[in-house]
Design a protein around this motif. Structure first.
Motif, mmCIF file in Angstrom:
data_model
loop_
_atom_site.group_PDB
_atom_site.id
_atom_site.type_symbol
_atom_site.label_atom_id
_atom_site.label_comp_id
_atom_site.label_asym_id
_atom_site.label_seq_id
_atom_site.Cartn_x
_atom_site.Cartn_y
_atom_site.Cartn_z
ATOM 1 N N ARG A 60 0.875 -1.181 0.000
ATOM 2 C CA ARG A 60 0.000 0.000 0.000
ATOM 3 C C ARG A 60 0.909 1.227 0.000
ATOM 4 O O ARG A 60 1.843 1.317 0.789
ATOM 5 C CB ARG A 60 -0.878 0.025 1.247
ATOM 6 C CG ARG A 60 -1.744 1.283 1.358
ATOM 7 C CD ARG A 60 -2.602 1.304 2.632
ATOM 8 N NE ARG A 60 -3.433 0.115 2.702
ATOM 9 C CZ ARG A 60 -3.321 -0.825 3.646
ATOM 10 N NH1 ARG A 60 -2.411 -0.726 4.600
ATOM 11 N NH2 ARG A 60 -4.130 -1.877 3.636
ATOM 12 N N THR A 94 -3.276 3.571 -2.528
ATOM 13 C CA THR A 94 -3.578 2.479 -3.457
ATOM 14 C C THR A 94 -2.759 1.244 -3.087
ATOM 15 O O THR A 94 -1.669 1.340 -2.521
ATOM 16 C CB THR A 94 -3.287 2.869 -4.922
ATOM 17 O OG1 THR A 94 -1.926 3.297 -5.031
ATOM 18 C CG2 THR A 94 -4.200 3.980 -5.399
ATOM 19 N N GLU A 95 -3.324 0.081 -3.397
ATOM 20 C CA GLU A 95 -2.688 -1.198 -3.105
ATOM 21 C C GLU A 95 -2.505 -1.982 -4.397
ATOM 22 O O GLU A 95 -3.412 -2.013 -5.234
ATOM 23 C CB GLU A 95 -3.567 -2.023 -2.152
ATOM 24 C CG GLU A 95 -3.819 -1.351 -0.827
ATOM 25 C CD GLU A 95 -4.765 -2.142 0.056
ATOM 26 O OE1 GLU A 95 -4.956 -1.695 1.198
ATOM 27 O OE2 GLU A 95 -5.316 -3.180 -0.369
ATOM 28 N N GLU A 114 6.131 2.793 1.658
ATOM 29 C CA GLU A 114 4.999 1.913 1.376
ATOM 30 C C GLU A 114 4.900 0.891 2.507
ATOM 31 O O GLU A 114 5.880 0.636 3.212
ATOM 32 C CB GLU A 114 5.159 1.224 0.025
ATOM 33 C CG GLU A 114 6.430 0.442 -0.113
ATOM 34 C CD GLU A 114 6.666 -0.048 -1.524
ATOM 35 O OE1 GLU A 114 7.106 -1.203 -1.645
ATOM 36 O OE2 GLU A 114 6.439 0.693 -2.488
#
Length: 118
Positions: A60, A94-95, A114
């Motif tokens: 992520r 966002t993943e 991340e």
């Protein structure tokens, strides 16, 4: 204007520079080149190299990520294919995970760390 001193500049050529493993345990076949010694690993601007058949760890984004495909192709987990010359922006939060069949070289800018999703 004063000259730039040796300790104030780093230069590397992506064709012959020594890349460091990105994460040899979770991402075999991936490496990176990051010149700014004041930034954490994988934050800011860096060049990311993936050998044929390698894959990134599911993660992520803590902040936005932008990248430019320099060589090869990258395939995201949703099937999106990024090709040489594509410039991509991914919103913070966002993943995804990505893999490459051909190998690729990517210029990356990330705003922050991340988080691994495994």
């Amino acid at each position: 204007m004063k000259p730039i001193e040796e300790h104030e500049r780093r230069v590397a050529n992506i064709k012959d520079a020594e890349f460091a493993p990105f994460d040899s345990e979770t991402e075999p076949g991936t490496s990176f080149l990051q010149l700014n010694p004041d930034m954490p690993r994988g934050v800011g601007f860096y060049i990311y190299k993936m050998e044929p058949g390698s894959q990134s760890t599911p993660h992520r984004h803590g902040g936005a990520e932008e990248f430019l495909m320099i060589e090869g192709e990258l395939i995201d987990n949703d099937g999106t294919v990024y090709k040489q010359g594509d410039m991509v922006w991914l919103k913070g939060g966002t993943e995804h995970t990505s893999h490459t069949e051909t190998g690729c070289l990517i210029a990356v800018f990330t705003e922050s760390d991340e988080e691994a999703l495994i």
